[in-house]
Scaffold this active site. Structure first.
Site: not given
Length: 276
Positions: A30, A85, A137-138, A155-158
């Site tokens: 990303q 983060d 990878d979760g 707590d992932s991104t959309d």
């Protein structure tokens, strides 16, 4: 000085002034940017979407963390998926009952960038001896692991190319299989006003697998659209009923918080999302 523009919705955008660019680069997964704004402090952006700001990150991190952990009578083991983060990890580690935290983050470069540029927010979280940090990878980790967890925090991104695997039936089944007896699962669920499809997906695909489940909410200024939703699920504990009791059915926080409180915990279950 320049302006960062985020396309929250095809018809809605928000702009934040870049007063100082601290980091800008692309990892294997990303685009990452960290810039400073005089009002919001340091701002973390992933693939042109704001993730956290110093101004209000505690609303998100404390909500997704303390509501499930304090609803559990004695959480010892916690699994965090995503949250590179480090702010969610920081909050989990405040709980003295927690003996081990496993954190699985896909993007190891992102973690290092945040450790370099957001260190004042992390309170040394990545150096805590209770942490088992895994770069990977979760979804793959869950499908191959046999460990049991009292709390699982997603707590992932959309939904995007990097997080699609965290929004599948197989993933939710794996989460259910890895929860210890009485365990609780929580996942970020987007903005009810602008992203009702995420809530609909989680209601039909995630919550339907458990004996109890629902959503709680927080108002986070950084995330335009009003309320932000968190999906919760458990086979034993009804978090919403625990919050409704006059004598709270959840434990009190024995550490300082900036946003979380008993009143906030109760209120987060009373807030209703906008209708789709």
């Amino acid at each position: 000085m320049s302006w960062f523009v985020e396309g929250i919705h095809p018809e809605i955008r928000q702009s934040i002034r870049r007063d100082q660019v601290l980091f800008e680069g692309k990892t294997d997964f990303q685009q990452v940017e960290i810039f400073a704004n005089d009002l919001l402090g340091r701002v973390l952006v992933l693939d042109d979407a704001v993730q956290i700001t110093e101004h209000d990150e505690e609303i998100y991190s404390e909500s997704i963390t303390h509501v499930p952990l304090l609803s559990h009578p004695d959480p010892k083991s916690v699994l965090i998926i995503g949250a590179g983060d480090g702010t969610v990890l920081r909050e989990v580690l405040k709980h003295k009952t927690v003996q081990q935290v496993t954190m699985v983050e896909l993007d190891g470069v992102l973690v290092q960038v945040c450790r370099d540029h957001l260190a004042t927010l992390l309170d040394g979280a990545y150096d805590d001896p209770r942490l088992n940090f895994i770069i990977g990878d979760g979804a793959e980790y869950l499908s191959s692991s046999q460990n049991q967890y009292d709390i699982i925090i997603i707590d992932s991104t959309d939904p995007d190319d990097n997080s699609t695997s965290l929004f599948t039936d197989n993933f939710y089944q794996s989460c259910k299989g890895r929860l210890a007896e009485g365990g609780v699962m929580v996942a970020q669920a987007g903005c009810p006003s602008y992203q009702p499809s995420i809530l609909k997906h989680m209601h039909e695909r995630m919550l339907s697998l458990f004996g109890f489940g629902g959503f709680y909410h927080a108002a986070i200024p950084t995330y335009v659209g009003g309320l932000h939703a968190f999906a919760w699920a458990s086979d034993r504990s009804d978090l919403s009923k625990l919050a409704e009791q006059d004598d709270p059915g959840f434990r009190k926080a024995e550490f300082p918080t900036r946003y979380y409180s008993d009143r906030m915990h109760k209120a987060s279950f009373y807030l209703e999302p906008a209708k789709a």
